[in-house]
Motif scaffolding. Sequence first.
Motif, PDB file in Angstrom:
ATOM      1  N   VAL A 240       3.382   1.060  -9.151  1.00 21.73           N
ATOM      2  CA  VAL A 240       3.472   1.878 -10.355  1.00 21.73           C
ATOM      3  C   VAL A 240       4.820   1.669 -11.020  1.00 21.73           C
ATOM      4  CG1 VAL A 240       3.240   4.198 -11.311  1.00 21.73           C
ATOM      5  CG2 VAL A 240       1.994   3.583  -9.217  1.00 21.73           C
ATOM      6  N   ALA A 241       4.813   1.208 -12.271  1.00 21.71           N
ATOM      7  CA  ALA A 241       6.036   1.092 -13.054  1.00 21.71           C
ATOM      8  C   ALA A 241       6.286   2.446 -13.706  1.00 21.71           C
ATOM      9  CB  ALA A 241       5.903  -0.008 -14.097  1.00 21.71           C
ATOM     10  N   GLN A 242       7.166   3.239 -13.102  1.00 25.89           N
ATOM     11  CA  GLN A 242       7.444   4.565 -13.649  1.00 25.89           C
ATOM     12  C   GLN A 242       8.903   4.921 -13.434  1.00 25.89           C
ATOM     13  OE1 GLN A 242       5.977   8.173 -11.702  1.00 25.89           O
ATOM     14  NE2 GLN A 242       5.356   6.971  -9.918  1.00 25.89           N
ATOM     15  N   THR A 243       9.356   5.868 -14.241  1.00 30.91           N
ATOM     16  CA  THR A 243      10.702   6.409 -14.109  1.00 30.91           C
ATOM     17  C   THR A 243      10.587   7.919 -14.203  1.00 30.91           C
ATOM     18  OG1 THR A 243      11.136   6.405 -16.494  1.00 30.91           O
ATOM     19  CG2 THR A 243      11.618   4.375 -15.294  1.00 30.91           C
ATOM     20  N   THR A 244      11.703   8.574 -14.445  1.00 37.01           N
ATOM     21  CA  THR A 244      11.688  10.027 -14.612  1.00 37.01           C
ATOM     22  C   THR A 244      11.053  10.447 -15.932  1.00 37.01           C
ATOM     23  OG1 THR A 244      13.878  10.064 -15.653  1.00 37.01           O
ATOM     24  CG2 THR A 244      13.803  10.215 -13.251  1.00 37.01           C
ATOM     25  N   THR A 245      10.809   9.497 -16.829  1.00 40.46           N
ATOM     26  CA  THR A 245      10.256   9.840 -18.147  1.00 40.46           C
ATOM     27  C   THR A 245       8.768   9.545 -18.281  1.00 40.46           C
ATOM     28  OG1 THR A 245      10.844   7.658 -19.034  1.00 40.46           O
ATOM     29  CG2 THR A 245      12.477   9.426 -19.266  1.00 40.46           C
ATOM     30  N   GLY A 246       8.170   8.815 -17.333  1.00 36.36           N
ATOM     31  CA  GLY A 246       6.746   8.557 -17.438  1.00 36.36           C
ATOM     32  C   GLY A 246       6.330   7.276 -16.755  1.00 36.36           C
ATOM     33  N   VAL A 247       5.029   6.999 -16.865  1.00 33.08           N
ATOM     34  CA  VAL A 247       4.424   5.821 -16.247  1.00 33.08           C
ATOM     35  C   VAL A 247       4.207   4.758 -17.318  1.00 33.08           C
ATOM     36  CG1 VAL A 247       2.378   4.951 -15.050  1.00 33.08           C
ATOM     37  CG2 VAL A 247       3.301   7.201 -14.457  1.00 33.08           C
ATOM     38  N   ALA A 248       4.701   3.542 -17.061  1.00 32.41           N
ATOM     39  CA  ALA A 248       4.532   2.445 -18.009  1.00 32.41           C
ATOM     40  C   ALA A 248       3.292   1.618 -17.697  1.00 32.41           C
ATOM     41  CB  ALA A 248       5.771   1.550 -18.012  1.00 32.41           C
ATOM     42  N   GLU A 249       3.033   1.389 -16.405  1.00 28.33           N
ATOM     43  CA  GLU A 249       1.913   0.536 -16.033  1.00 28.33           C
ATOM     44  C   GLU A 249       1.579   0.749 -14.563  1.00 28.33           C
ATOM     45  OE1 GLU A 249       0.736  -4.255 -16.090  1.00 28.33           O
ATOM     46  OE2 GLU A 249       2.502  -3.528 -17.173  1.00 28.33           O
ATOM     47  N   VAL A 250       0.305   0.570 -14.226  1.00 29.29           N
ATOM     48  CA  VAL A 250      -0.147   0.678 -12.838  1.00 29.29           C
ATOM     49  C   VAL A 250      -0.868  -0.600 -12.459  1.00 29.29           C
ATOM     50  CG1 VAL A 250      -1.631   1.907 -11.203  1.00 29.29           C
ATOM     51  CG2 VAL A 250      -0.380   3.187 -12.963  1.00 29.29           C
ATOM     52  N   HIS A 251      -0.458  -1.192 -11.345  1.00 33.12           N
ATOM     53  CA  HIS A 251      -1.147  -2.365 -10.804  1.00 33.12           C
ATOM     54  C   HIS A 251      -1.792  -1.950  -9.492  1.00 33.12           C
ATOM     55  CE1 HIS A 251      -2.003  -6.579  -9.902  1.00 33.12           C
ATOM     56  NE2 HIS A 251      -1.505  -6.368  -8.688  1.00 33.12           N
ATOM     57  N   GLU A 252      -3.110  -1.826  -9.492  1.00 36.14           N
ATOM     58  CA  GLU A 252      -3.812  -1.362  -8.298  1.00 36.14           C
ATOM     59  C   GLU A 252      -3.908  -2.473  -7.260  1.00 36.14           C
ATOM     60  OE1 GLU A 252      -7.544   0.458  -9.148  1.00 36.14           O
ATOM     61  OE2 GLU A 252      -6.689   1.913 -10.560  1.00 36.14           O
ATOM     62  N   VAL A 253      -3.678  -2.120  -6.003  1.00 32.58           N
ATOM     63  CA  VAL A 253      -3.824  -3.061  -4.900  1.00 32.58           C
ATOM     64  C   VAL A 253      -5.317  -3.180  -4.577  1.00 32.58           C
ATOM     65  CG1 VAL A 253      -3.275  -3.463  -2.468  1.00 32.58           C
ATOM     66  CG2 VAL A 253      -1.539  -2.483  -4.001  1.00 32.58           C
ATOM     67  N   PRO A 254      -5.834  -4.381  -4.390  1.00 35.18           N
ATOM     68  CA  PRO A 254      -7.264  -4.533  -4.078  1.00 35.18           C
ATOM     69  C   PRO A 254      -7.644  -3.750  -2.816  1.00 35.18           C
ATOM     70  CG  PRO A 254      -6.297  -6.662  -4.628  1.00 35.18           C
ATOM     71  CD  PRO A 254      -5.159  -5.692  -4.523  1.00 35.18           C
TER      72      PRO A 254
ATOM     73  N   THR B 289      -6.720  -4.053   4.967  1.00 37.93           N
ATOM     74  CA  THR B 289      -6.007  -4.959   5.868  1.00 37.93           C
ATOM     75  C   THR B 289      -4.666  -4.376   6.289  1.00 37.93           C
ATOM     76  OG1 THR B 289      -7.082  -6.894   4.881  1.00 37.93           O
ATOM     77  CG2 THR B 289      -5.062  -7.283   6.118  1.00 37.93           C
ATOM     78  N   GLN B 290      -3.941  -3.788   5.341  1.00 36.75           N
ATOM     79  CA  GLN B 290      -2.676  -3.138   5.693  1.00 36.75           C
ATOM     80  C   GLN B 290      -2.887  -2.074   6.768  1.00 36.75           C
ATOM     81  OE1 GLN B 290       0.171  -2.031   2.350  1.00 36.75           O
ATOM     82  NE2 GLN B 290      -1.689  -2.443   1.158  1.00 36.75           N
ATOM     83  N   LEU B 291      -3.905  -1.244   6.563  1.00 35.75           N
ATOM     84  CA  LEU B 291      -4.169  -0.144   7.488  1.00 35.75           C
ATOM     85  C   LEU B 291      -4.607  -0.661   8.859  1.00 35.75           C
ATOM     86  CD1 LEU B 291      -5.981   2.237   4.999  1.00 35.75           C
ATOM     87  CD2 LEU B 291      -3.868   2.760   6.227  1.00 35.75           C
ATOM     88  N   ASP B 292      -5.544  -1.601   8.883  1.00 37.71           N
ATOM     89  CA  ASP B 292      -6.029  -2.130  10.154  1.00 37.71           C
ATOM     90  C   ASP B 292      -4.900  -2.788  10.940  1.00 37.71           C
ATOM     91  OD1 ASP B 292      -8.651  -1.301   9.894  1.00 37.71           O
ATOM     92  OD2 ASP B 292      -9.328  -3.153   8.943  1.00 37.71           O
ATOM     93  N   THR B 293      -4.079  -3.577  10.253  1.00 36.60           N
ATOM     94  CA  THR B 293      -2.981  -4.274  10.918  1.00 36.60           C
ATOM     95  C   THR B 293      -2.012  -3.285  11.553  1.00 36.60           C
ATOM     96  OG1 THR B 293      -3.173  -6.095   9.334  1.00 36.60           O
ATOM     97  CG2 THR B 293      -1.126  -5.950  10.588  1.00 36.60           C
TER      98      THR B 293
ATOM     99  N   ARG C 254     -12.730   4.501  -0.673  1.00 35.83           N
ATOM    100  CA  ARG C 254     -13.737   4.139   0.343  1.00 35.83           C
ATOM    101  C   ARG C 254     -13.109   3.300   1.462  1.00 35.83           C
ATOM    102  NH1 ARG C 254     -17.700   3.783  -4.368  1.00 35.83           N
ATOM    103  NH2 ARG C 254     -18.999   5.640  -4.042  1.00 35.83           N
ATOM    104  N   ALA C 255     -12.145   2.459   1.130  1.00 29.95           N
ATOM    105  CA  ALA C 255     -11.448   1.690   2.167  1.00 29.95           C
ATOM    106  C   ALA C 255     -10.698   2.625   3.112  1.00 29.95           C
ATOM    107  CB  ALA C 255     -10.487   0.690   1.526  1.00 29.95           C
ATOM    108  N   VAL C 256     -10.041   3.633   2.555  1.00 26.45           N
ATOM    109  CA  VAL C 256      -9.307   4.602   3.381  1.00 26.45           C
ATOM    110  C   VAL C 256     -10.281   5.401   4.248  1.00 26.45           C
ATOM    111  CG1 VAL C 256      -7.879   6.693   3.290  1.00 26.45           C
ATOM    112  CG2 VAL C 256      -7.336   4.744   1.816  1.00 26.45           C
ATOM    113  N   VAL C 257     -11.413   5.805   3.680  1.00 26.45           N
ATOM    114  CA  VAL C 257     -12.420   6.552   4.438  1.00 26.45           C
ATOM    115  C   VAL C 257     -12.899   5.747   5.644  1.00 26.45           C
ATOM    116  CG1 VAL C 257     -14.803   7.391   4.362  1.00 26.45           C
ATOM    117  CG2 VAL C 257     -13.189   8.033   2.559  1.00 26.45           C
ATOM    118  N   GLU C 258     -13.170   4.458   5.430  1.00 32.68           N
ATOM    119  CA  GLU C 258     -13.625   3.604   6.533  1.00 32.68           C
ATOM    120  C   GLU C 258     -12.601   3.568   7.665  1.00 32.68           C
ATOM    121  OE1 GLU C 258     -14.570  -0.296   5.126  1.00 32.68           O
ATOM    122  OE2 GLU C 258     -15.838   0.462   3.492  1.00 32.68           O
ATOM    123  N   VAL C 259     -11.348   3.453   7.312  1.00 30.07           N
ATOM    124  CA  VAL C 259     -10.298   3.362   8.333  1.00 30.07           C
ATOM    125  C   VAL C 259     -10.114   4.699   9.048  1.00 30.07           C
ATOM    126  CG1 VAL C 259      -7.833   2.965   8.689  1.00 30.07           C
ATOM    127  CG2 VAL C 259      -9.142   1.448   7.184  1.00 30.07           C
ATOM    128  N   LEU C 260     -10.175   5.802   8.313  1.00 26.41           N
ATOM    129  CA  LEU C 260     -10.070   7.111   8.954  1.00 26.41           C
ATOM    130  C   LEU C 260     -11.199   7.302   9.965  1.00 26.41           C
ATOM    131  CD1 LEU C 260      -9.164   9.496   5.980  1.00 26.41           C
ATOM    132  CD2 LEU C 260      -7.621   8.556   7.701  1.00 26.41           C
TER     133      LEU C 260
END
Length: 265
Positions: free
Chosen positions: A41-55, A61-65, A87-93
């Motif tokens: 998330v590209a953000q500062t104290t004034t707001g959000v400029a852009e969000v790049h979602e992780v696939p 994979t991060q969670l499983d590892t 849904r990815a988080v639900v599967e790992v939980l």
Amino acid sequence: MIPNVLTIAGTDPSGGAGVQADLKAFSAHGAYGMSVITALVAQTTTGVAEVHEVPPEFVRTQLDTLLDDVRVDAVKIGMLGGAGVIRAVVEVLDRYAPPVVVLDPVMVAKSGDRLLAPDAVGVLREELLPRVDLITPNLPEAADLLGEPELGAVAGMADQAARLAGLGAKQVLLKGGHLADESSVDLFLGDGGTRELSGDRVRTRNDHGTGCTLSAAIAALRPQRPDWFTAVREAKEYLTSALRAADRLDVGSGHGPVHHFHRWW
């Protein structure tokens, strides 16, 4: 035992919210912090400029590892962004069953920028919520989850918390910070019934990341405390003190961060 506590959330380069705030709150409560990133998330104290979602596949994979190697005593879940990541988080939980799961249903940033896709709200409500031990919505988030108007007074909070619990969460901390009252009243619903937690309303514009910080503090404290209410009460006291000390920091020109390390600096 020093608990290992994991945050699953988005980033905040300014350090006041998201993963960066969570790791600070974990450290402030004697927990070893770990993180899995769901969004850049590209953000500062004034707001959000852009969000790049992780696939979603890479979030999984991060969670499983991590969970294949490290004991995790508590999980705090923050910004998830979209239905695929949820849904990815639900599967790992389901697969690893961590003993403590705290969900801060991050939907809208302090600046008003939306951080959860509208079509993902139902997935969060129906698939993730029944798998968490505590949910910590503010009043706008509670209204969004329930599909009803936002409350404007303490009256009605108990009923709303009960409806949230009816969706599957084992405990609910409904935060009243958006109310205009002189005191800041939160409502905790758990095994011991419904209890109010009232604290002084701190007048400061430096309140960026309060929800992230509170939920992270609860996750860090729960493995070290005998019950949920004790962990929630101590986390609220910590946040109030961090808000009181926030003006000692000079970070940005908008809503600055709370002072996570006010006890030591």
